[in-house]
Every structure is written in C-alpha cells, then in structure tokens.
Design a protein around this motif. Structure first.
Motif, PDB file in Angstrom:
ATOM      1  N   ASP A 189       6.633 -13.568   8.380  1.00 56.27           N
ATOM      2  CA  ASP A 189       5.805 -12.492   8.919  1.00 56.27           C
ATOM      3  C   ASP A 189       6.702 -11.419   9.524  1.00 56.27           C
ATOM      4  OD1 ASP A 189       3.461 -13.800   8.231  1.00 56.27           O
ATOM      5  OD2 ASP A 189       3.294 -14.815  10.171  1.00 56.27           O
ATOM      6  N   PRO A 190       6.272 -10.152   9.483  1.00 52.21           N
ATOM      7  CA  PRO A 190       7.112  -9.088  10.039  1.00 52.21           C
ATOM      8  C   PRO A 190       7.234  -9.190  11.557  1.00 52.21           C
ATOM      9  CG  PRO A 190       4.977  -8.221   9.363  1.00 52.21           C
ATOM     10  CD  PRO A 190       5.026  -9.653   8.928  1.00 52.21           C
ATOM     11  N   LEU A 191       8.298  -8.626  12.081  1.00 56.76           N
ATOM     12  CA  LEU A 191       8.510  -8.562  13.525  1.00 56.76           C
ATOM     13  C   LEU A 191       7.970  -7.253  14.091  1.00 56.76           C
ATOM     14  CD1 LEU A 191      12.155  -9.956  13.509  1.00 56.76           C
ATOM     15  CD2 LEU A 191      10.085 -11.173  14.223  1.00 56.76           C
ATOM     16  N   ILE A 192       8.122  -6.184  13.316  1.00 54.96           N
ATOM     17  CA  ILE A 192       7.625  -4.868  13.722  1.00 54.96           C
ATOM     18  C   ILE A 192       7.155  -4.121  12.471  1.00 54.96           C
ATOM     19  CG2 ILE A 192       9.872  -3.735  13.611  1.00 54.96           C
ATOM     20  CD1 ILE A 192       9.060  -2.112  16.105  1.00 54.96           C
ATOM     21  N   THR A 193       6.122  -3.323  12.648  1.00 51.38           N
ATOM     22  CA  THR A 193       5.572  -2.545  11.543  1.00 51.38           C
ATOM     23  C   THR A 193       5.369  -1.108  11.987  1.00 51.38           C
ATOM     24  OG1 THR A 193       4.413  -4.449  10.592  1.00 51.38           O
ATOM     25  CG2 THR A 193       3.555  -2.278  10.020  1.00 51.38           C
ATOM     26  N   LEU A 194       5.690  -0.172  11.113  1.00 47.91           N
ATOM     27  CA  LEU A 194       5.313   1.227  11.281  1.00 47.91           C
ATOM     28  C   LEU A 194       4.231   1.495  10.241  1.00 47.91           C
ATOM     29  CD1 LEU A 194       8.789   3.005  11.685  1.00 47.91           C
ATOM     30  CD2 LEU A 194       7.271   2.124  13.461  1.00 47.91           C
ATOM     31  N   ASP A 195       3.049   1.905  10.703  1.00 46.30           N
ATOM     32  CA  ASP A 195       1.879   2.065   9.836  1.00 46.30           C
ATOM     33  C   ASP A 195       1.392   3.507   9.900  1.00 46.30           C
ATOM     34  OD1 ASP A 195      -0.406   1.666   8.319  1.00 46.30           O
ATOM     35  OD2 ASP A 195      -1.503   0.634   9.895  1.00 46.30           O
ATOM     36  N   CYS A 196       1.442   4.223   8.777  1.00 45.93           N
ATOM     37  CA  CYS A 196       1.001   5.617   8.717  1.00 45.93           C
ATOM     38  C   CYS A 196      -0.477   5.647   8.368  1.00 45.93           C
ATOM     39  CB  CYS A 196       1.808   6.378   7.671  1.00 45.93           C
ATOM     40  SG  CYS A 196       1.373   8.123   7.592  1.00 45.93           S
ATOM     41  N   ARG A 197      -1.247   6.332   9.193  1.00 37.92           N
ATOM     42  CA  ARG A 197      -2.692   6.428   8.988  1.00 37.92           C
ATOM     43  C   ARG A 197      -3.032   7.852   8.571  1.00 37.92           C
ATOM     44  NH1 ARG A 197      -3.820   2.340  13.998  1.00 37.92           N
ATOM     45  NH2 ARG A 197      -2.916   0.561  12.900  1.00 37.92           N
ATOM     46  N   LEU A 198      -2.974   8.076   7.263  1.00 40.99           N
ATOM     47  CA  LEU A 198      -3.150   9.411   6.690  1.00 40.99           C
ATOM     48  C   LEU A 198      -4.595   9.887   6.719  1.00 40.99           C
ATOM     49  CD1 LEU A 198      -0.801   9.036   3.606  1.00 40.99           C
ATOM     50  CD2 LEU A 198      -0.352  10.319   5.704  1.00 40.99           C
ATOM     51  N   GLN A 199      -5.563   8.964   6.815  1.00 39.10           N
ATOM     52  CA  GLN A 199      -6.968   9.357   6.808  1.00 39.10           C
ATOM     53  C   GLN A 199      -7.370  10.069   8.093  1.00 39.10           C
ATOM     54  OE1 GLN A 199      -5.760   6.299   6.940  1.00 39.10           O
ATOM     55  NE2 GLN A 199      -6.882   5.048   8.406  1.00 39.10           N
ATOM     56  N   GLN A 200      -6.557   9.977   9.136  1.00 43.47           N
ATOM     57  CA  GLN A 200      -6.845  10.667  10.393  1.00 43.47           C
ATOM     58  C   GLN A 200      -6.189  12.044  10.363  1.00 43.47           C
ATOM     59  OE1 GLN A 200      -5.512   7.929  13.397  1.00 43.47           O
ATOM     60  NE2 GLN A 200      -7.199   6.526  13.040  1.00 43.47           N
ATOM     61  N   SER A 201      -6.802  12.976  11.073  1.00 39.96           N
ATOM     62  CA  SER A 201      -6.256  14.332  11.094  1.00 39.96           C
ATOM     63  C   SER A 201      -5.964  14.731  12.537  1.00 39.96           C
ATOM     64  CB  SER A 201      -7.248  15.298  10.471  1.00 39.96           C
ATOM     65  OG  SER A 201      -6.716  16.593  10.450  1.00 39.96           O
TER      66      SER A 201
ATOM     67  N   SER B 242       0.823  -1.213   0.000  1.00 36.61           N
ATOM     68  CA  SER B 242       0.000   0.000   0.000  1.00 36.61           C
ATOM     69  C   SER B 242       0.856   1.262   0.000  1.00 36.61           C
ATOM     70  CB  SER B 242      -0.911   0.014   1.228  1.00 36.61           C
ATOM     71  OG  SER B 242      -0.145   0.241   2.407  1.00 36.61           O
ATOM     72  N   GLY B 243       2.118   1.135   0.400  1.00 36.39           N
ATOM     73  CA  GLY B 243       3.001   2.290   0.498  1.00 36.39           C
ATOM     74  C   GLY B 243       2.793   3.091   1.773  1.00 36.39           C
ATOM     75  N   GLN B 244       1.855   2.668   2.628  1.00 33.25           N
ATOM     76  CA  GLN B 244       1.559   3.419   3.847  1.00 33.25           C
ATOM     77  C   GLN B 244       2.027   2.709   5.107  1.00 33.25           C
ATOM     78  OE1 GLN B 244      -2.463   4.836   3.929  1.00 33.25           O
ATOM     79  NE2 GLN B 244      -2.254   5.871   1.984  1.00 33.25           N
ATOM     80  N   ALA B 245       2.884   1.706   4.939  1.00 29.13           N
ATOM     81  CA  ALA B 245       3.455   1.006   6.087  1.00 29.13           C
ATOM     82  C   ALA B 245       4.806   0.425   5.673  1.00 29.13           C
ATOM     83  CB  ALA B 245       2.523  -0.111   6.558  1.00 29.13           C
ATOM     84  N   ILE B 246       5.669   0.248   6.668  1.00 28.22           N
ATOM     85  CA  ILE B 246       6.928  -0.459   6.442  1.00 28.22           C
ATOM     86  C   ILE B 246       7.019  -1.573   7.471  1.00 28.22           C
ATOM     87  CG2 ILE B 246       8.156   1.454   5.347  1.00 28.22           C
ATOM     88  CD1 ILE B 246       9.564   1.977   8.043  1.00 28.22           C
ATOM     89  N   HIS B 247       7.602  -2.698   7.044  1.00 27.26           N
ATOM     90  CA  HIS B 247       7.740  -3.871   7.902  1.00 27.26           C
ATOM     91  C   HIS B 247       9.218  -4.181   8.086  1.00 27.26           C
ATOM     92  CE1 HIS B 247       3.494  -4.604   7.221  1.00 27.26           C
ATOM     93  NE2 HIS B 247       3.694  -4.688   5.925  1.00 27.26           N
ATOM     94  N   PHE B 248       9.560  -4.649   9.284  1.00 23.15           N
ATOM     95  CA  PHE B 248      10.922  -5.121   9.531  1.00 23.15           C
ATOM     96  C   PHE B 248      10.848  -6.609   9.820  1.00 23.15           C
ATOM     97  CE2 PHE B 248      14.423  -6.269  12.354  1.00 23.15           C
ATOM     98  CZ  PHE B 248      15.501  -5.855  11.593  1.00 23.15           C
TER      99      PHE B 248
ATOM    100  N   ARG C  98      18.068   4.121   6.549  1.00 17.38           N
ATOM    101  CA  ARG C  98      17.407   5.412   6.318  1.00 17.38           C
ATOM    102  C   ARG C  98      15.900   5.241   6.113  1.00 17.38           C
ATOM    103  NH1 ARG C  98      20.379   7.685   1.365  1.00 17.38           N
ATOM    104  NH2 ARG C  98      18.303   8.522   1.158  1.00 17.38           N
ATOM    105  N   ILE C  99      15.442   4.034   5.829  1.00 23.49           N
ATOM    106  CA  ILE C  99      14.037   3.800   5.486  1.00 23.49           C
ATOM    107  C   ILE C  99      13.074   4.252   6.582  1.00 23.49           C
ATOM    108  CG2 ILE C  99      12.311   2.017   4.943  1.00 23.49           C
ATOM    109  CD1 ILE C  99      14.518   0.600   3.337  1.00 23.49           C
ATOM    110  N   PRO C 100      13.253   3.861   7.860  1.00 22.12           N
ATOM    111  CA  PRO C 100      12.272   4.311   8.860  1.00 22.12           C
ATOM    112  C   PRO C 100      12.245   5.827   9.026  1.00 22.12           C
ATOM    113  CG  PRO C 100      13.969   2.955   9.892  1.00 22.12           C
ATOM    114  CD  PRO C 100      14.228   2.951   8.437  1.00 22.12           C
ATOM    115  N   GLY C 101      13.398   6.475   8.948  1.00 22.92           N
ATOM    116  CA  GLY C 101      13.439   7.931   9.074  1.00 22.92           C
ATOM    117  C   GLY C 101      12.700   8.627   7.944  1.00 22.92           C
ATOM    118  N   GLU C 102      12.928   8.155   6.722  1.00 22.05           N
ATOM    119  CA  GLU C 102      12.232   8.728   5.573  1.00 22.05           C
ATOM    120  C   GLU C 102      10.727   8.478   5.670  1.00 22.05           C
ATOM    121  OE1 GLU C 102      14.143   7.123   2.108  1.00 22.05           O
ATOM    122  OE2 GLU C 102      16.007   8.210   2.501  1.00 22.05           O
ATOM    123  N   PHE C 103      10.361   7.299   6.182  1.00 26.52           N
ATOM    124  CA  PHE C 103       8.941   6.961   6.303  1.00 26.52           C
ATOM    125  C   PHE C 103       8.251   7.853   7.337  1.00 26.52           C
ATOM    126  CE2 PHE C 103       5.416   4.525   8.103  1.00 26.52           C
ATOM    127  CZ  PHE C 103       4.669   4.302   6.956  1.00 26.52           C
TER     128      PHE C 103
END
Length: 193
Positions: A68-80, A56-62, A160-165
């Motif tokens: 299966d991923p161990l940790i995920t950073l998930d950006c929720r852009l629909q929330q303000s 989706s381009g709105q999450a990154i997995h490690f 650099r991926i998590p920082g850019e995300f």
C-alpha cells in the motif's frame, strides 16, 4: 492600639473555622490507562520506495511496488479551480487534525491534515487549490522529508515525478511541455519563411 491587638487575636480564631483540605490521593503513572491508546508508528524504510502514477493518471503514489502507498498526491480536476489532495496513509482517528510538515527543495511547508474515511480507510488528508505555493515543496528534484506526528517520518528520494505531476494538475490536466514545444516549433517555422 487596642484595635490592632484585637485584630491580631481574632485572625487565628477565624482560621479555625476552615474545613481541612481533602487528602491527596497519589497514583503511579504506570497504572494510568487511557481509553484509546495512541499508536506510534516507526518511520518506514523507504530506501527502495518510488513514485508511481495511478492507473487513472490523476494521482501518484509513493511506496514499495507491492505494498500500500505511504503518501499520495491526488489531482481533482473536476473541481474549479483544480484541487490537489495530499494523503498520508497512516492510521487516523475520527475528528482529529494534525500538522504535517514537508521539507525539501529549499522549502518548508506545513499542511493541516484531517482524519478522513475513504474507501474504508481512516487516513490523513489535506486538500488545497493546486496553485497553492505550499505545494512547491514537491516541485523540485531534491529529497523530501515528510513527518506525521505519531506516524513516523518518510524520507522520499529526489524525483522529477511529483514536480511534473503538480505542474500538470495546476494546468488543469493539460500537458504544457508538448504545447510549448509545438508553439516554439511553429514560431521557428514562421521565422524561416
């Protein structure tokens, strides 16, 4: 003086009216069973694990490429304002919370994670505003360690991926670097005229 002697004689008699304490029952700790034993996970080997952008381009997995991923950073852009969820994919029990310390890039952050049921998986999750300063722990290029009590420690190689995300999520999903480059080029062209 008579009162003192009488008081001394009455005290032992008053103690006689007390019932004997109940006998103490002793048990061996090895014989104690709990209704739901806590499973302690070992720290996984993350020497070949890496960050990968979700489809989706709105999450990154490690994690490992085929697992299966161990940790995920998930950006929720629909929330303000935009929210960023930190998801630790480790078994969780309903109703529990834990502190999830993440150390790296010169920072120590402690995220309060709750057990949440998502896609049939009980996992640990914390959701914060994307501009929360605690998320800066992910923004540098250095190694990170993330420890979940009972869930082991993740050793995450610098990237650099998590920082850019995180920066992308904070900007509401806009690619700021390209915009900055375009503005700098336009300024250069105006100055040349």
């Amino acid at each position: 003086m008579r009162l003192l002697i009488a008081a001394i004689c009455i005290l032992p008699l008053a103690a006689c009216d007390r019932p004997e304490p109940a006998p103490v029952q002793r048990i061996a700790l090895a014989n104690v069973r709990t209704s739901s034993p806590q499973v302690m996970l070992e720290s996984p080997d993350t020497s070949t694990a890496a960050w990968v952008v979700n489809q989706s381009g709105q999450a990154i997995h490690f994690g490992e490429a085929d697992q299966d991923p161990l940790i995920t950073l998930d950006c929720r852009l629909q929330q303000s304002p935009p929210q960023l969820a930190i998801i630790r994919h480790a078994p969780a029990r309903p109703g529990l919370s834990a502190l999830f310390p993440v150390i790296g890039n010169g920072m120590r952050s402690r995220f309060l994670v709750d057990a949440k049921l998502t896609d049939g998986e009980w996992r640990w999750e914390a959701t914060l505003p994307a501009d929360d300063p605690q998320l800066d722990v992910f923004t540098g290029p250095r190694d990170i360690t993330a420890t979940l009590p009972g869930g082991g420690m993740l050793e995450i190689a610098g990237s650099r991926i998590p920082g850019e995300f995180v920066t992308w999520c904070r900007a509401g999903g806009q690619v700021m670097q390209a915009q900055d480059d375009e503005q700098a080029q336009a300024s250069t062209e105006e100055a040349a005229e």
